[in-house]
Design a protein around this motif. Structure first.
Motif, PDB file in Angstrom:
ATOM      1  N   PHE A  74      27.241   5.461  14.078  1.00  0.00           N
ATOM      2  CA  PHE A  74      28.129   5.282  12.945  1.00  0.00           C
ATOM      3  C   PHE A  74      27.457   4.364  11.942  1.00  0.00           C
ATOM      4  N   VAL A  75      28.031   4.265  10.777  1.00  0.00           N
ATOM      5  CA  VAL A  75      27.513   3.384   9.729  1.00  0.00           C
ATOM      6  C   VAL A  75      28.548   2.300   9.471  1.00  0.00           C
ATOM      7  N   LEU A  76      28.088   1.052   9.461  1.00  0.00           N
ATOM      8  CA  LEU A  76      28.993  -0.051   9.141  1.00  0.00           C
ATOM      9  C   LEU A  76      29.220  -0.095   7.644  1.00  0.00           C
ATOM     10  N   GLU A  77      30.440  -0.269   7.242  1.00  0.00           N
ATOM     11  CA  GLU A  77      30.754  -0.388   5.829  1.00  0.00           C
ATOM     12  C   GLU A  77      31.178  -1.820   5.549  1.00  0.00           C
ATOM     13  N   ASN A  78      30.427  -2.497   4.691  1.00  0.00           N
ATOM     14  CA  ASN A  78      30.729  -3.894   4.336  1.00  0.00           C
ATOM     15  C   ASN A  78      30.841  -4.781   5.570  1.00  0.00           C
ATOM     16  N   ASP A  79      29.969  -4.540   6.557  1.00  0.00           N
ATOM     17  CA  ASP A  79      29.940  -5.321   7.795  1.00  0.00           C
ATOM     18  C   ASP A  79      31.260  -5.281   8.566  1.00  0.00           C
ATOM     19  N   ARG A  80      32.041  -4.225   8.409  1.00  0.00           N
ATOM     20  CA  ARG A  80      33.283  -4.086   9.162  1.00  0.00           C
ATOM     21  C   ARG A  80      33.020  -3.232  10.397  1.00  0.00           C
ATOM     22  N   ILE A  81      33.459  -3.733  11.511  1.00  0.00           N
ATOM     23  CA  ILE A  81      33.229  -3.053  12.785  1.00  0.00           C
ATOM     24  C   ILE A  81      34.505  -2.315  13.158  1.00  0.00           C
ATOM     25  N   HIS A  82      34.391  -1.001  13.346  1.00  0.00           N
ATOM     26  CA  HIS A  82      35.551  -0.202  13.706  1.00  0.00           C
ATOM     27  C   HIS A  82      35.104   1.049  14.440  1.00  0.00           C
ATOM     28  N   SER A  83      35.986   1.623  15.181  1.00  0.00           N
ATOM     29  CA  SER A  83      35.789   2.906  15.851  1.00  0.00           C
ATOM     30  C   SER A  83      34.629   2.917  16.844  1.00  0.00           C
ATOM     31  N   LEU A  84      34.335   1.800  17.457  1.00  0.00           N
ATOM     32  CA  LEU A  84      33.283   1.783  18.474  1.00  0.00           C
ATOM     33  C   LEU A  84      33.869   2.233  19.804  1.00  0.00           C
ATOM     34  N   GLN A  85      33.100   3.038  20.539  1.00  0.00           N
ATOM     35  CA  GLN A  85      33.572   3.511  21.831  1.00  0.00           C
ATOM     36  C   GLN A  85      32.744   2.967  22.981  1.00  0.00           C
ATOM     37  N   LYS A  86      31.412   2.893  22.780  1.00  0.00           N
ATOM     38  CA  LYS A  86      30.533   2.393  23.838  1.00  0.00           C
ATOM     39  C   LYS A  86      29.204   1.980  23.241  1.00  0.00           C
ATOM     40  N   PHE A  87      28.446   1.235  24.016  1.00  0.00           N
ATOM     41  CA  PHE A  87      27.100   0.823  23.625  1.00  0.00           C
ATOM     42  C   PHE A  87      26.102   1.359  24.628  1.00  0.00           C
ATOM     43  N   LEU A  88      24.911   1.642  24.139  1.00  0.00           N
ATOM     44  CA  LEU A  88      23.812   2.081  24.997  1.00  0.00           C
ATOM     45  C   LEU A  88      22.712   1.027  24.983  1.00  0.00           C
ATOM     46  N   ARG A  89      22.166   0.741  26.148  1.00  0.00           N
ATOM     47  CA  ARG A  89      21.014  -0.155  26.227  1.00  0.00           C
ATOM     48  C   ARG A  89      19.805   0.573  25.650  1.00  0.00           C
ATOM     49  N   THR A  90      18.987  -0.140  24.902  1.00  0.00           N
ATOM     50  CA  THR A  90      17.819   0.485  24.273  1.00  0.00           C
ATOM     51  C   THR A  90      16.510   0.105  24.937  1.00  0.00           C
ATOM     52  N   GLY A  91      16.504  -0.965  25.727  1.00  0.00           N
ATOM     53  CA  GLY A  91      15.251  -1.454  26.289  1.00  0.00           C
ATOM     54  C   GLY A  91      14.435  -2.227  25.263  1.00  0.00           C
ATOM     55  N   ILE A 107      32.565  -8.540  22.230  1.00  0.00           N
ATOM     56  CA  ILE A 107      33.238  -7.274  21.953  1.00  0.00           C
ATOM     57  C   ILE A 107      33.625  -6.627  23.282  1.00  0.00           C
ATOM     58  N   PRO A 108      34.895  -6.316  23.506  1.00  0.00           N
ATOM     59  CA  PRO A 108      35.315  -5.727  24.779  1.00  0.00           C
ATOM     60  C   PRO A 108      35.080  -4.212  24.835  1.00  0.00           C
ATOM     61  N   ILE A 109      33.816  -3.835  24.732  1.00  0.00           N
ATOM     62  CA  ILE A 109      33.439  -2.417  24.763  1.00  0.00           C
ATOM     63  C   ILE A 109      32.380  -2.241  25.843  1.00  0.00           C
ATOM     64  N   PRO A 110      32.465  -1.200  26.673  1.00  0.00           N
ATOM     65  CA  PRO A 110      31.511  -1.038  27.769  1.00  0.00           C
ATOM     66  C   PRO A 110      30.087  -0.732  27.298  1.00  0.00           C
ATOM     67  N   VAL A 111      29.126  -1.157  28.133  1.00  0.00           N
ATOM     68  CA  VAL A 111      27.701  -0.929  27.879  1.00  0.00           C
ATOM     69  C   VAL A 111      27.176   0.002  28.966  1.00  0.00           C
ATOM     70  N   TYR A 112      26.443   1.040  28.546  1.00  0.00           N
ATOM     71  CA  TYR A 112      25.902   2.023  29.481  1.00  0.00           C
ATOM     72  C   TYR A 112      24.384   2.055  29.390  1.00  0.00           C
ATOM     73  N   ASP A 113      23.758   2.443  30.497  1.00  0.00           N
ATOM     74  CA  ASP A 113      22.298   2.593  30.509  1.00  0.00           C
ATOM     75  C   ASP A 113      21.875   3.890  29.836  1.00  0.00           C
ATOM     76  N   GLY A 114      22.747   4.870  29.815  1.00  0.00           N
ATOM     77  CA  GLY A 114      22.442   6.159  29.195  1.00  0.00           C
ATOM     78  C   GLY A 114      23.683   7.030  29.195  1.00  0.00           C
ATOM     79  N   ILE A 115      23.577   8.154  28.524  1.00  0.00           N
ATOM     80  CA  ILE A 115      24.687   9.109  28.486  1.00  0.00           C
ATOM     81  C   ILE A 115      24.129  10.512  28.659  1.00  0.00           C
ATOM     82  N   ILE A 116      24.978  11.381  29.045  1.00  0.00           N
ATOM     83  CA  ILE A 116      24.618  12.799  29.121  1.00  0.00           C
ATOM     84  C   ILE A 116      25.441  13.513  28.063  1.00  0.00           C
ATOM     85  N   VAL A 117      24.752  14.163  27.161  1.00  0.00           N
ATOM     86  CA  VAL A 117      25.421  14.904  26.099  1.00  0.00           C
ATOM     87  C   VAL A 117      25.245  16.383  26.411  1.00  0.00           C
ATOM     88  N   ALA A 118      26.345  17.072  26.561  1.00  0.00           N
ATOM     89  CA  ALA A 118      26.290  18.491  26.883  1.00  0.00           C
ATOM     90  C   ALA A 118      26.803  19.296  25.695  1.00  0.00           C
TER      91      ALA A 118
END
Length: 129
Positions: A74-91, A107-118
């Motif tokens: 997503f793109v942050l608009e004016n540094d406003r944080i919204h509509s986040l669902q999860k974070f991915l570790r980047t290494g 931020i109370p949002i879960p962090v994942y090592d990866g995702i599977i996109v089907a």
């Protein structure tokens, strides 16, 4: 001094990250703006204000931060944080001087090592009776 408070708070978060699931944060610079870091994953450059505190060096007033990638992108608009669902570790990591920051928030949002996109393929199936 604000940087000492940030240092102590981030150290508590870093210790908690070892014992439980990671706590994502974002940092504010002394001019009140979000701090961003750039990274590269699979030859795609990204910019993110989200991190996990890996460690804090009290002697040098610095911290090692793991750069997180928000998903879906997503793109942050004016540094406003919204509509986040999860974070991915980047290494990808960055070392920061804690004197450069005046605040942070977790931020109370879960962090994942990866995702599977089907990709879902819609097919029409005709079943004769």
């Amino acid at each position: 001094m604000m940087s000492k408070w940030i240092e102590q708070s981030l150290k508590r978060i870093a210790n908690a990250n070892v014992l439980q699931s990671a706590i994502p944060i974002y940092l504010y610079t002394c001019n009140g703006k979000l701090f961003y870091a750039h990274g590269d994953v699979n030859n795609h450059v990204f910019k993110s204000p989200f991190f996990i505190v890996e460690s804090v060096d009290e002697k040098n007033h610095s911290a090692i931060l793991h750069i997180l990638l928000p998903y879906p992108l997503f793109v942050l608009e004016n540094d406003r944080i919204h509509s986040l669902q999860k974070f991915l570790r980047t290494g990808k990591f960055i070392k920061v001087d804690l004197h450069c920051f005046c605040g942070f928030s977790d931020i109370p949002i879960p962090v994942y090592d990866g995702i599977i996109v089907a990709d879902l393929i819609k097919d029409t199936i005709c079943i004769p009776y």
